[in-house]
Enzyme design. Structure first.
Site, mmCIF file in Angstrom:
data_model
loop_
_atom_site.group_PDB
_atom_site.id
_atom_site.type_symbol
_atom_site.label_atom_id
_atom_site.label_comp_id
_atom_site.label_asym_id
_atom_site.label_seq_id
_atom_site.Cartn_x
_atom_site.Cartn_y
_atom_site.Cartn_z
ATOM 1 N N THR A 39 0.836 -1.201 0.000
ATOM 2 C CA THR A 39 0.000 0.000 0.000
ATOM 3 C C THR A 39 0.866 1.246 0.000
ATOM 4 O OG1 THR A 39 -0.130 0.042 2.429
ATOM 5 C CG2 THR A 39 -1.881 -1.131 1.246
ATOM 6 N N ASN B 104 1.140 4.847 1.539
ATOM 7 C CA ASN B 104 0.684 5.587 2.704
ATOM 8 C C ASN B 104 0.578 7.060 2.311
ATOM 9 O OD1 ASN B 104 0.077 5.359 5.622
ATOM 10 N ND2 ASN B 104 1.769 6.818 5.803
ATOM 11 N N GLU C 206 -4.383 4.443 3.409
ATOM 12 C CA GLU C 206 -3.542 3.475 2.703
ATOM 13 C C GLU C 206 -4.219 3.074 1.397
ATOM 14 O OE1 GLU C 206 -1.361 0.904 6.074
ATOM 15 O OE2 GLU C 206 -3.543 0.860 6.201
#
Length: 321
Positions: free
Chosen positions: A208, A210, A264
Site C-alpha cells: 500500500t 501511505n 492506505e
C-alpha cells in the site's frame, strides 16, 4: 488552465464578459447550474465567462475555528470549471485588505475596475463585502446603476433537498461517497504525498501507498473501491500521470493492535515505486467498515475479496475523464 492570482495579471481577453463570484467548493450540480447561465450571458454580451474565487476561503481568515475542510483544492477547482467551459479562473489571495472592503468598494475594485464585467451571475446565498454586508439585493442595486445585467440563479434540488457544499461534506463525512458523486457529477477526490509506512501490507502480499499531507476532507473510516492517479516512474511515460483501480483503507489496523488513523492505497496492477510522489484518489464506493480479524489469514482472505470487489466496481463505473 493557468490560474490568475493577481488582478494585474488579468489579460485583456479576460475583461468585458460575464462574471460569477464565489467559493465554488466542490463544483457541484448547483455550481454547474450557475456556470451554465454564466456561459449564456457571456455569449450574449460578447465577452468571456469568468469565475472569481477566493484562496483561501474567507472563513479561514475570519473564523478559522469554524472553517470546514474544503472539498476541492484550487487547481482541481480550476480544472473542473475549465471543463465546464469557463474561460479564466481568478483565485484571488484572500487577505485583510480584501476583507475590509465595503460591498460598494468590492464591486468597484473587482467587478468594474479589474474585470470590466458586463454581466453577473450568482446564487441566491451570495454575500460580499465587509461583514457580508452585500446581499443579492445590494448587488442588484449596484449592477443596475452600472448598466449591467444580474442573474440570481435558483438553487438545484436533489431528492427534495438543496444541493450544497455542506450537504456533500456531510455525506462524505458519513462515507456516502456514491451519493456525493451524484451531487458532484464526478467522484469525490483527495490528494496527498506518498510516504513510507510500516510496510505490513507488502508482507501480506498487498503493498500500500501511505498517503499524507491531505488538504481536503477525508471520508469516514472504512474500506473503499476507487481509482488512484499517479506519476509514472521512468521511460517515455515518466511523470505522465495514469489512473489505476485502487482499494483504499481509511482508518487504523485493529488486527495488529494499531489505533492510528491512516490513508492506505493499494493499487491494482501497478508495481512502480511511489514514495515521495503526489497521488490523487477518487472514491467510488464504500465496501465495508474497518474490522478486526482474528488472524492474519482471515485478514488476507478479506483483502482478496475487497480487491475483487474493487475491480468489479471500477469496471462498472463511468470511465475516467
Amino acid at each position: 488552465m493557468p490560474i490568475i492570482r493577481q488582478l494585474e495579471q488579468l489579460p485583456a481577453a479576460a475583461r468585458g464578459g460575464a462574471v460569477a463570484i464565489g467559493n465554488f467548493d466542490g463544483v457541484h450540480l448547483g455550481h454547474r447550474h450557475i456556470v451554465d447561465q454564466l456561459l449564456r450571458r457571456a455569449e450574449e454580451v460578447g465577452g468571456p465567462p469568468i469565475v472569481f474565487t477566493f484562496d483561501p476561503h474567507p472563513v479561514r481568515i475570519l473564523r478559522p475555528e469554524h472553517c470546514p475542510p474544503p472539498l476541492t483544492w484550487t487547481t482541481r477547482k480550476a480544472e473542473l470549471l475549465a471543463g465546464l467551459g469557463v474561460f479564466k479562473i481568478v483565485a484571488y489571495p484572500t487577505d485583510e485588505a480584501l476583507l475590509s472592503l465595503s460591498a460598494a468598494e468590492f464591486f468597484q475594485k473587482i467587478v468594474i475596475d479589474a474585470l470590466d464585467a458586463k454581466a453577473m451571475v450568482e446564487g441566491p446565498n451570495f454575500y460580499f463585502g465587509k461583514n457580508r454586508e452585500g446581499t443579492t439585493d445590494k448587488l442588484r442595486e449596484l449592477t443596475t446603476a452600472a448598466g449591467m445585467s444580474l442573474d440570481v440563479v435558483e438553487p438545484v434540488e436533489d431528492e427534495g433537498e438543496l444541493v450544497s457544499s455542506s450537504r456533500i461534506r456531510a455525506l462524505i463525512t458519513e462515507g456516502q461517497v456514491a451519493a456525493a458523486t451524484r451531487l458532484l457529477d464526478a467522484p469525490y477526490r483527495i490528494r496527498g504525498m506518498v510516504t513510507h509506512g510500516a510496510g505490513r501490507g507488502a508482507k501480506l502480499g498487498f503493498p500500500t501507498a501511505n498517503l499524507e499531507a491531505i488538504d481536503t476532507l477525508v471520508p469516514a473510516q472504512g474500506v473503499y473501491a476507487g481509482r488512484a492517479r499517479v506519476e509514472n516512474g521512468s521511460g517515455q511515460n515518466a511523470n505522465r500521470p495514469s489512473w489505476h483501480a485502487a482499494a483504499v483503507n481509511l482508518g487504523p489496523n485493529p488486527t495488529f493492535g494499531e489505533s492510528q488513523t491512516k490513508t492506505e492505497v493499494h493499487l491494482l496492477d501497478h508495481n512502480d515505486a511511489l514514495y515521495g510522489k503526489p497521488m490523487e484518489v477518487e472514491f467510488l464506493k464504500r465496501l465495508r467498515p474497518i474490522e478486526r480479524f482474528d488472524s492474519q489469514e482471515a485478514l488476507v482472505e478479506q483483502l482478496k475479496k475487497d480487491i475483487e470487489q474493487t475491480r468489479e466496481v471500477v469496471i462498472a463505473a463511468k470511465p475516467q475523464a
